[in-house]
Design a protein around this motif. Structure first.
Motif, PDB file in Angstrom:
ATOM      1  N   PRO A  57       0.807  -1.230   0.000  1.00 42.97           N
ATOM      2  CA  PRO A  57       0.000   0.000   0.000  1.00 42.97           C
ATOM      3  C   PRO A  57       0.840   1.280   0.000  1.00 42.97           C
ATOM      4  CG  PRO A  57      -0.840  -1.558   1.618  1.00 42.97           C
ATOM      5  CD  PRO A  57       0.459  -2.116   1.112  1.00 42.97           C
ATOM      6  N   ASP A  58       1.995   1.272   0.636  1.00 42.58           N
ATOM      7  CA  ASP A  58       2.823   2.480   0.709  1.00 42.58           C
ATOM      8  C   ASP A  58       3.920   2.467  -0.348  1.00 42.58           C
ATOM      9  OD1 ASP A  58       4.325   0.448   1.685  1.00 42.58           O
ATOM     10  OD2 ASP A  58       5.021   1.514   3.477  1.00 42.58           O
ATOM     11  N   ASP A  59       3.675   1.700  -1.410  1.00 45.79           N
ATOM     12  CA  ASP A  59       4.631   1.477  -2.487  1.00 45.79           C
ATOM     13  C   ASP A  59       4.133   2.275  -3.692  1.00 45.79           C
ATOM     14  OD1 ASP A  59       6.014   0.344  -4.625  1.00 45.79           O
ATOM     15  OD2 ASP A  59       5.113  -1.653  -4.380  1.00 45.79           O
ATOM     16  N   GLU A  60       4.915   3.249  -4.125  1.00 51.35           N
ATOM     17  CA  GLU A  60       4.454   4.139  -5.205  1.00 51.35           C
ATOM     18  C   GLU A  60       4.109   3.398  -6.493  1.00 51.35           C
ATOM     19  OE1 GLU A  60       5.934   8.414  -5.663  1.00 51.35           O
ATOM     20  OE2 GLU A  60       7.695   7.306  -4.969  1.00 51.35           O
ATOM     21  N   ALA A  61       4.690   2.229  -6.667  1.00 51.29           N
ATOM     22  CA  ALA A  61       4.428   1.468  -7.894  1.00 51.29           C
ATOM     23  C   ALA A  61       3.116   0.686  -7.805  1.00 51.29           C
ATOM     24  CB  ALA A  61       5.575   0.498  -8.158  1.00 51.29           C
ATOM     25  N   SER A  62       2.504   0.673  -6.630  1.00 57.83           N
ATOM     26  CA  SER A  62       1.322  -0.158  -6.419  1.00 57.83           C
ATOM     27  C   SER A  62       0.028   0.560  -6.786  1.00 57.83           C
ATOM     28  CB  SER A  62       1.258  -0.587  -4.953  1.00 57.83           C
ATOM     29  OG  SER A  62       0.048  -1.287  -4.705  1.00 57.83           O
ATOM     30  N   HIS A  63      -0.911  -0.154  -7.319  1.00 54.57           N
ATOM     31  CA  HIS A  63      -2.219   0.417  -7.641  1.00 54.57           C
ATOM     32  C   HIS A  63      -2.948   0.871  -6.388  1.00 54.57           C
ATOM     33  CE1 HIS A  63      -2.575  -1.838 -11.778  1.00 54.57           C
ATOM     34  NE2 HIS A  63      -1.608  -0.949 -11.741  1.00 54.57           N
ATOM     35  N   SER A  64      -2.557   0.376  -5.235  1.00 57.39           N
ATOM     36  CA  SER A  64      -3.237   0.750  -3.992  1.00 57.39           C
ATOM     37  C   SER A  64      -2.602   1.964  -3.321  1.00 57.39           C
ATOM     38  CB  SER A  64      -3.219  -0.442  -3.017  1.00 57.39           C
ATOM     39  OG  SER A  64      -1.884  -0.846  -2.748  1.00 57.39           O
ATOM     40  N   PHE A  65      -1.580   2.544  -3.941  1.00 60.43           N
ATOM     41  CA  PHE A  65      -0.827   3.636  -3.297  1.00 60.43           C
ATOM     42  C   PHE A  65      -1.712   4.823  -2.940  1.00 60.43           C
ATOM     43  CE2 PHE A  65       2.082   7.390  -3.581  1.00 60.43           C
ATOM     44  CZ  PHE A  65       2.810   7.105  -2.442  1.00 60.43           C
TER      45      PHE A  65
END
Length: 198
Positions: A57-65
């Motif tokens: 979730p706190d990963d800029e590459a993630s769709h959940s960011f």
DNA sequence: CTGCAGATAGTCT
DNA sequence: GACTATCTGCAGG
């Protein structure tokens, strides 16, 4: 990129709802590593998972960011849920949900079952090219948005455990944000991956 | 083996 | 209006 150790097994009965949840309700990196070698089936076609990537979730590459949206809703479902999305206007990608907002992208597998139908869908009979990338894998297994947001222990999905396999890791592919994180994992020495690990 | 162009459309700003 | 968790085909080493 590196050496690494051996992954763990999924457990004696991964299809029971309780142990499926146990397996997936963990850190996405642990799950991504432990999925390697496991057997995935979708509507009678499938094989041995050979490459994965972890997203947080706190990963800029993630769709959940940036939090829940219409597209990424399935990423906030139960551990062991399936999240499917369209990429580049023409391909689908398959993910397994871990803790809420974190997931593992299934990037490649070694084809084992349903070879004729996979070859038909992919338009090739070269085994190493059937499922060696997230878009190819979804095409070979007949995966699209119609089977998004489902649990892995019910049809059309099925997953079963593996003996531990040797694991290698490297940078994730095709991303620009948080690109240095070494959260791509593969079976050491496998020819059924999207790109070599080095 | 590596690198690049182009296809293509949903999602988010 | 820009961007994208990709793939294919082609060029060159």
């Amino acid at each position: 990129m590196t050496t690494d150790m051996i992954n763990g097994a999924i457990g004696a009965d991964p299809l029971a709802g309780k142990s499926l949840r146990h397996f997936f309700e963990r850190d996405a990196i642990e799950v991504a590593r432990d999925l390697l070698g496991c057997h995935l089936m979708v509507n009678g076609a499938g094989g041995r998972i050979s490459e994965t990537e972890a997203y947080y979730p706190d990963d800029e590459a993630s769709h959940s960011f940036r939090g829940p949206t219409k597209r990424n809703g399935a990423m906030y479902g139960r551990p062991g849920n399936v999240y499917i999305y369209r990429i580049y206007g023409m391909y689908w990608c398959l993910n397994f949900v871990c803790t809420p907002g974190s997931a593992v992208l299934i990037r490649a597998l070694e084809p084992e079952t349903g070879l004729p139908v996979m070859m038909e869908r992919r338009g090739t009979d070269v085994l190493t090219q059937l499922c060696s990338g997230p878009g190819k894998l979804c095409q070979a297994l007949g995966i699209d948005i119609a089977i998004n947001d489902r649990t892995l222990d019910q049809p059309p999905y099925a997953i079963s455990p593996s003996a531990p396999v040797p694991v290698v890791s490297g940078k994730r592919i095709g991303i620009t944000k948080n690109a240095e994180a070494p959260w791509r994992f593969g079976i050491q020495g496998s020819r059924y991956v999207s790109k070599p690990f080095r």
